[in-house]
Every structure is written in C-alpha cells, then in structure tokens.
Scaffold this active site. Structure first.
Site, PDB file in Angstrom:
ATOM      1  N   GLY A 146      80.901  18.029 -27.289  1.00  0.00           N
ATOM      2  CA  GLY A 146      79.953  18.685 -26.415  1.00  0.00           C
ATOM      3  C   GLY A 146      78.683  17.871 -26.342  1.00  0.00           C
ATOM      4  O   GLY A 146      78.464  16.949 -27.133  1.00  0.00           O
ATOM      5  N   TYR A 147      77.825  18.240 -25.403  1.00  0.00           N
ATOM      6  CA  TYR A 147      76.628  17.456 -25.129  1.00  0.00           C
ATOM      7  C   TYR A 147      75.377  18.295 -25.324  1.00  0.00           C
ATOM      8  O   TYR A 147      75.261  19.402 -24.814  1.00  0.00           O
ATOM      9  CB  TYR A 147      76.699  16.892 -23.706  1.00  0.00           C
TER      10      TYR A 147
END
Length: 156
Positions: free
Chosen positions: A28-29
């Site tokens: 994820g970011y």
C-alpha cells in the site's frame, strides 16, 4: 544513494510455460506525489518501507528498510490508500538477468507485467519470447497508479 534502473513489459502467459514458486506480496501507499512515493510492502513474512523518487527515464532513487511485520499490517490497514495492491511475484532467470513477473489480483485481476533491473539505462538485454511490449514509460502500469486507477477500470 540507491539508484533503481528497470524496464517494464507486458507478458504473453501462453508462451511462458511453468512458473517457479512465487511470493505473495501486499503493498500500500502512504504517499504518491510526483517527487516521492512511500510504500509499505509485506512479502511472505517480511515487511518493508520503501521510498522511491520520481522517474527519469528508466531510473529513479530508491531506499528500502525492513520494518516490523505487525506495524506493516497496521499501516496497510489504517494508513495506506485503498485498494491495496495484491500480487504474486515470480523470479525468472534468463540470459544473466532476473525478470520479476507479477500476476495481480483483486482490483487489478488480469494484469501481468514483468520488470527487469539493469546496471545502466543503455544496457542491452536479450528479451525472452514471452515478452509482448515495453510499458516502462506508461505511468498507468506504476503500482502506485494501479492503486488510483485499477486495471479493471481500463478500457480494453
């Protein structure tokens, strides 16, 4: 300073044959601006925080640090933008290079890409017959953009 130089390609799975054992990856970011991307990744039972600079051709700065698995899971769950990228990565050796083939799931189901790291931008490599086309400069294929505009939403 770490410099990542890689090229990205689409793959014809029909020509590929049997795959080796792969590694499941969830990532994820935390940030996806033009100057830097900050990613949390869980690969098997290890977790990493990675910071990548903006692309200049096929090159960009990259820094990666191992972090506690429980903290990575909490970051993916509570801090990262959704959807989280879910894929299996297969390492394929060919002509003295390691090709990292990713088969995506979830929002990016149906997408298969392969990346190969190079020692320089102008390095010449022999490509396997299962490579279809290069997409290195197509920003849609960046994992950080697949989170924002998943493959399932593309007009095919």
């Amino acid at each position: 300073m770490a410099l990542e130089i890689e090229r990205k390609y689409l793959v014809d799975l029909k020509k590929l044959g049997t795959l080796p054992i792969g590694n499941r990856i969830k990532q994820g970011y935390l940030s996806t601006n033009k100057e830097a991307v900050v990613r949390v990744r869980i690969k098997n039972d290890k977790a990493y925080l990675t910071i990548k600079g903006s692309n200049i051709g096929a090159s960009r700065l990259e820094f990666e640090y191992e972090i506690p698995l429980d903290e990575a899971n909490e970051m993916l769950d509570k801090l990262c933008q959704k959807p989280v990228i879910d894929k299996t990565r297969y390492l394929i050796e060919y002509e003295n290079h390691t090709f990292e083939l990713d088969i995506f799931y979830g929002e990016n189901e149906g997408l298969v890409v392969v990346e190969v790291e190079l020692s320089s931008e102008d390095e010449t490599i022999k490509l396997p017959s299962w490579i279809k086309e290069e997409v290195t400069s197509d920003e849609r294929y960046y994992n950080s953009n697949l989170m924002k505009n998943p493959y399932k939403n593309w007009k095919k």
